[in-house]
Design an enzyme around this catalytic site. Structure first.
Site, PDB file in Angstrom:
ATOM      1  N   ASP A  30       0.876  -1.167   0.000  1.00 34.99           N
ATOM      2  CA  ASP A  30       0.000   0.000   0.000  1.00 34.99           C
ATOM      3  C   ASP A  30       0.917   1.221   0.000  1.00 34.99           C
ATOM      4  OD1 ASP A  30       0.883   0.227   2.608  1.00 34.99           O
ATOM      5  OD2 ASP A  30      -1.118   0.242   3.515  1.00 34.99           O
ATOM      6  N   CYS A  35       3.068  -3.291   4.005  1.00 35.30           N
ATOM      7  CA  CYS A  35       2.217  -2.158   4.392  1.00 35.30           C
ATOM      8  C   CYS A  35       2.877  -1.499   5.598  1.00 35.30           C
ATOM      9  CB  CYS A  35       0.764  -2.583   4.638  1.00 35.30           C
ATOM     10  SG  CYS A  35       0.475  -3.700   6.022  1.00 35.30           S
ATOM     11  N   THR A  66       2.504  -1.992   8.881  1.00 31.28           N
ATOM     12  CA  THR A  66       2.917  -3.000   9.867  1.00 31.28           C
ATOM     13  C   THR A  66       3.116  -4.378   9.252  1.00 31.28           C
ATOM     14  OG1 THR A  66       0.598  -3.496  10.264  1.00 31.28           O
ATOM     15  CG2 THR A  66       1.643  -1.872  11.738  1.00 31.28           C
ATOM     16  N   HIS A 105       8.291 -24.496   9.788  1.00 29.62           N
ATOM     17  CA  HIS A 105       7.159 -25.085  10.524  1.00 29.62           C
ATOM     18  C   HIS A 105       5.816 -24.908   9.820  1.00 29.62           C
ATOM     19  CE1 HIS A 105       9.094 -25.296  14.806  1.00 29.62           C
ATOM     20  NE2 HIS A 105       9.968 -25.574  13.859  1.00 29.62           N
ATOM     21  N   HIS A 122       5.427 -31.422  10.996  1.00 26.53           N
ATOM     22  CA  HIS A 122       4.742 -30.174  10.631  1.00 26.53           C
ATOM     23  C   HIS A 122       3.727 -30.370   9.505  1.00 26.53           C
ATOM     24  CE1 HIS A 122       7.586 -28.247  13.216  1.00 26.53           C
ATOM     25  NE2 HIS A 122       8.598 -28.665  12.495  1.00 26.53           N
TER      26      HIS A 122
HETATM   27  C1  RB5 Z   1      -2.085   2.509   6.619  1.00 23.86           C
HETATM   28  O1  RB5 Z   1      -2.125   3.674   7.389  1.00 23.86           O
HETATM   29  C2  RB5 Z   1      -1.903   1.294   7.526  1.00 23.86           C
HETATM   30  O2  RB5 Z   1      -3.065   1.059   8.242  1.00 23.86           O
HETATM   31  C3  RB5 Z   1      -1.527   0.077   6.706  1.00 23.86           C
HETATM   32  O3  RB5 Z   1      -0.376   0.340   5.975  1.00 23.86           O
HETATM   33  C4  RB5 Z   1      -1.218  -1.209   7.484  1.00 23.86           C
HETATM   34  O4  RB5 Z   1      -0.283  -0.975   8.492  1.00 23.86           O
HETATM   35  C5  RB5 Z   1      -2.374  -1.980   7.943  1.00 23.86           C
HETATM   36  O5  RB5 Z   1      -2.241  -3.049   8.550  1.00 23.86           O
END
Ligand code: RB5
Length: 144
Positions: free
Chosen positions: A8, A65, A67, A98, A133
């Site tokens: 993203d 993204c 996180t 695993h 596994h």
């Molecule tokens: C975007 O602000 C953020 O929510 C997205 O990049 C991601 O971290 C979502 O899990």
């Protein structure tokens, strides 16, 4: 090995750099976008990468993204996908050994590009351990 990659806006910069890194290492890369860091919704880019892997167009998927969490949640909705949100090399090895993860989701905001390169190296170099596994992964897939 063919690898599909997507992101993203929060993962765009690292997606561009990681795609170039993979090409340089000799991988065949399908870039599912986006093409700019304009604000987008991560499920729209998780879906094509996850479908590539599920349908066999690619052997592995890479999603970035902020996180990595939202990308993992979205990609894991696609039957056949085992996506793991990974923030260190130890977990990158374990998700392959695993869990036979076929999609890795990375954080573009909390993990450096250099660390994500090492994580990706480990993810791509590590084989599934099989053995005890195998049945567990089969049970995961029976939930599809
Ligand atoms: C975007 O602000 C953020 O929510 C997205 O990049 C991601 O971290 C979502 O899990």
């Amino acid at each position: 090995m063919r690898i599909s990659i997507g992101s993203d806006h929060a993962g765009f910069e690292q997606k561009q750099a990681l795609a170039a890194y993979l090409v340089e290492k000799g991988y065949d890369v399908i870039d599912r976008g986006p093409d700019s860091d304009d604000r987008v919704d991560y499920p729209d880019f998780a879906a094509p990468v996850a479908r590539d892997v599920a349908e066999g167009a690619s052997e592995r998927g890479v999603l970035v993204c902020g996180t990595g969490i939202g990308m993992a949640m979205a990609a894991d909705k696609v039957p056949g996908v085992r996506a793991a949100n990974i923030i260190n090399s130890e977990f990158a090895a374990l998700c392959r050994e695993h869990n036979d993860a076929n999609v890795i989701t990375l954080s573009g905001r909390f993990v450096s590009l250099e660390d994500n390169e090492r994580i990706l190296d480990t993810f791509l170099a590590t084989e599934f351990g099989g053995g005890r596994h195998e049945g567990r992964v089969e049970k995961i897939m029976s939930l599809d």
